[in-house]
Enzyme design. Structure first.
Site, PDB file in Angstrom:
ATOM      1  N   MET A   1      99.667  81.394  16.878  1.00  0.00           N
ATOM      2  CA  MET A   1      98.234  81.551  17.157  1.00  0.00           C
ATOM      3  C   MET A   1      97.441  80.265  16.886  1.00  0.00           C
ATOM      4  O   MET A   1      96.587  79.875  17.678  1.00  0.00           O
ATOM      5  CB  MET A   1      97.663  82.701  16.324  1.00  0.00           C
ATOM      6  CG  MET A   1      96.245  83.062  16.704  1.00  0.00           C
ATOM      7  SD  MET A   1      95.531  84.285  15.620  1.00  0.00           S
ATOM      8  CE  MET A   1      96.526  85.716  15.981  1.00  0.00           C
TER       9      MET A   1
ATOM     10  N   TYR B   1     108.585  81.216  14.867  1.00  0.00           N
ATOM     11  CA  TYR B   1     108.825  82.651  15.053  1.00  0.00           C
ATOM     12  C   TYR B   1     110.017  82.874  15.976  1.00  0.00           C
ATOM     13  O   TYR B   1     110.144  82.189  17.001  1.00  0.00           O
ATOM     14  CB  TYR B   1     107.610  83.305  15.713  1.00  0.00           C
ATOM     15  CG  TYR B   1     106.445  83.541  14.794  1.00  0.00           C
ATOM     16  CD1 TYR B   1     106.570  84.323  13.652  1.00  0.00           C
ATOM     17  CD2 TYR B   1     105.199  82.999  15.089  1.00  0.00           C
ATOM     18  CE1 TYR B   1     105.484  84.550  12.819  1.00  0.00           C
ATOM     19  CE2 TYR B   1     104.105  83.224  14.265  1.00  0.00           C
ATOM     20  CZ  TYR B   1     104.258  84.002  13.129  1.00  0.00           C
ATOM     21  OH  TYR B   1     103.179  84.225  12.324  1.00  0.00           O
TER      22      TYR B   1
ATOM     23  N   ARG C   1      89.706  92.473  48.914  1.00  0.00           N
ATOM     24  CA  ARG C   1      89.280  92.478  47.514  1.00  0.00           C
ATOM     25  C   ARG C   1      87.821  92.910  47.476  1.00  0.00           C
ATOM     26  O   ARG C   1      87.516  94.048  47.194  1.00  0.00           O
ATOM     27  CB  ARG C   1      89.482  91.073  46.927  1.00  0.00           C
ATOM     28  CG  ARG C   1      89.266  90.976  45.442  1.00  0.00           C
ATOM     29  CD  ARG C   1      89.504  89.570  44.909  1.00  0.00           C
ATOM     30  NE  ARG C   1      88.528  88.598  45.406  1.00  0.00           N
ATOM     31  CZ  ARG C   1      88.426  87.349  44.943  1.00  0.00           C
ATOM     32  NH1 ARG C   1      89.246  86.910  44.009  1.00  0.00           N
ATOM     33  NH2 ARG C   1      87.515  86.538  45.428  1.00  0.00           N
TER      34      ARG C   1
ATOM     35  N   LYS D   1      80.757  80.244  37.756  1.00  0.00           N
ATOM     36  CA  LYS D   1      81.098  81.525  37.119  1.00  0.00           C
ATOM     37  C   LYS D   1      81.975  81.281  35.892  1.00  0.00           C
ATOM     38  O   LYS D   1      82.530  80.186  35.718  1.00  0.00           O
ATOM     39  CB  LYS D   1      81.814  82.423  38.124  1.00  0.00           C
ATOM     40  CG  LYS D   1      83.135  81.877  38.648  1.00  0.00           C
ATOM     41  CD  LYS D   1      83.639  82.690  39.842  1.00  0.00           C
ATOM     42  CE  LYS D   1      84.943  82.148  40.372  1.00  0.00           C
ATOM     43  NZ  LYS D   1      85.351  82.805  41.630  1.00  0.00           N
TER      44      LYS D   1
HETATM   45  C1  LIG Z   1      85.577  81.849  42.595  1.00  0.00           C
HETATM   46  C2  LIG Z   1      85.121  81.856  43.992  1.00  0.00           C
HETATM   47  C3  LIG Z   1      84.872  80.646  44.665  1.00  0.00           C
HETATM   48  C4  LIG Z   1      85.250  79.305  44.081  1.00  0.00           C
HETATM   49  O1  LIG Z   1      86.650  79.173  44.243  1.00  0.00           O
HETATM   50  P1  LIG Z   1      87.438  77.850  43.867  1.00  0.00           P
HETATM   51  O2  LIG Z   1      88.806  78.109  44.377  1.00  0.00           O
HETATM   52  O3  LIG Z   1      87.409  77.755  42.373  1.00  0.00           O
HETATM   53  O4  LIG Z   1      86.780  76.702  44.505  1.00  0.00           O
HETATM   54  C5  LIG Z   1      84.312  80.711  45.933  1.00  0.00           C
HETATM   55  N1  LIG Z   1      84.051  81.899  46.529  1.00  0.00           N
HETATM   56  C6  LIG Z   1      84.307  83.080  45.923  1.00  0.00           C
HETATM   57  C7  LIG Z   1      84.007  84.345  46.640  1.00  0.00           C
HETATM   58  C8  LIG Z   1      84.864  83.107  44.642  1.00  0.00           C
HETATM   59  O5  LIG Z   1      85.126  84.277  44.049  1.00  0.00           O
END
Ligand SMILES: *Cc1c(COP(=O)(O)O)cnc(C)c1O
Length: 368
Positions: A308, A260, A138, A40
């Protein structure tokens, strides 16, 4: 040097062999459980187009992304892999899911009903995963929705459940009591959904022990060199190196100030190098006056605020022949790992990686 003609001042090197090594380490740790790859957010910012095919060549055929557009993109790269979508579906999306042979993770009864209705309209059965909430609050079906799901036999005509999964909230802390609580809840769930594939562990969960592995584990961060065991030695190979070039060096003395907000007061005779990296690149502003960097083996300190496009570092202790304009300063690499820099920036390696921007020259090494 290969970057002589590069028009950018900072370089992100991504070691594909290290990612392949990390996949192998995770496979050995989880053996005989299958290991999927979570790619992802563009493979945690490092480039899914390069990394997903590499993982496939390393024997991975199950991939997870968060969003539908990430999944559609990944399908164009991996025509044959199994692609699961963590965030599931919203109205209007089932058609796209099916068109690209994607598998939604159904996270609520609303999503279940959406998939169910679409299957009914198509007069077919559609494959999906089901996410059960065991304590994260969640995504996922809470216990009352699990009950409703099981009491609706109609769903079994339309939804062919593949993977039943849940997610741990405290896997990075092996002593946390919630790990065992969530494991127990999930084990009870496995008895309600007979003969399906089950999955609980992400990167850190893999290291909690074999009873957390079930049929599939879903690591993300560990593939990219993040530390699944915060506070302990990192079992994963370092994947990225981040360097930026010196643009200018100046000699300073009291009562000068730097950057800054004039947050750094020069204490005496110093040399300060201005380097081509800033928060616009993802070098987080919270490292102002605290970040560490290296020139060869010389450790140096960020002085003043990070802006930046620029960062100022104290190079007084570094021989002048190493601090010429165009010389490299190392920010992430052999001297400082991604979890170490994240810690000093007041965040976690996940955030640091995914914030690394598009301004770097990206160099991929290995992977052949
Ligand atoms: C992002 C995610 C993972 C991977 O998690 P890591 O801690 O990066 O290994 C696995 N399962 C779900 C549901 C996630 O959202």
């Amino acid at each position: 040097m290969a970057f002589q003609n590069c028009l950018r001042g900072s370089i992100l090197t991504i070691d594909l062999d290290a990612i392949a090594d990390n996949y192998r380490i995770l496979r050995e740790t989880a053996n005989p459980t299958k290991v999927a790859a979570v790619v992802k957010a563009n493979a945690y910012g490092l480039g899914a187009d390069k990394i997903a095919p590499l993982l496939q060549n390393s024997g991975c055929n199950i991939f997870f992304v968060a969003t539908l557009d990430e999944a559609v993109q990944l399908r164009s790269i991996l025509p044959h892999a199994e692609i699961h979508v963590f965030n599931g579906i919203l109205p209007g999306w089932p058609k796209v899911m099916i068109e690209h042979r994607l598998r939604p993770v159904l996270n609520s009864l609303e999503q279940v009903n959406l998939w169910h209705k679409h299957a009914q309209n198509m007069q077919t059965t559609l494959v999906a995963d089901l996410h059960i909430d065991t304590g994260m609050s969640r995504l996922g079906l809470p216990p009352n929705e699990v009950e409703k799901f099981l009491q609706t036999p109609l769903y079994s005509n339309t939804i062919k459940l593949d993977l039943v999964l849940s997610h741990l909230s405290n896997a990075d802390n092996s002593d946390h009591q919630m790990n065992l609580e969530q494991l127990n809840k999930f084990q009870a769930i496995t008895k309600l959904f007979k003969s399906k594939r089950f999955s609980l562990a992400a990167s850190s969960g893999i290291f909690l022990g074999t009873n957390y592995h079930f049929e599939l584990v879903r690591p993300g961060i560990a593939l990219y060199g993040g530390n699944p065991l915060p506070g302990k030695p990192n079992p994963m190979a370092q994947v990225i190196r981040l360097r930026a070039k010196i643009l200018q060096v100046r000699s300073v003395d009291t009562p000068q100030v730097v950057g800054y907000g004039a947050t750094y007061k020069v204490p005496g005779k110093m040399r300060i190098a201005t380097v081509a990296i800033g928060y616009g690149d993802g070098y987080l502003r919270s490292l102002s006056n605290t970040g560490k960097a290296w020139i060869e083996t010389y450790e140096i300190q960020v002085v003043g605020r990070i802006s930046m496009d620029l960062t100022t570092v104290d190079v007084t202790s570094v021989p002048t022949h190493l601090t010429q304009v165009g010389a490299f300063v190392d920010f992430i690499g052999p001297s400082q790992t991604i979890d170490q820099i994240a810690l000093s920036a007041g965040t976690i390696d996940y955030e640091f990686l995914t914030r690394l921007g598009q301004r770097f020259h990206r160099e991929y090494i290995g992977g052949h």
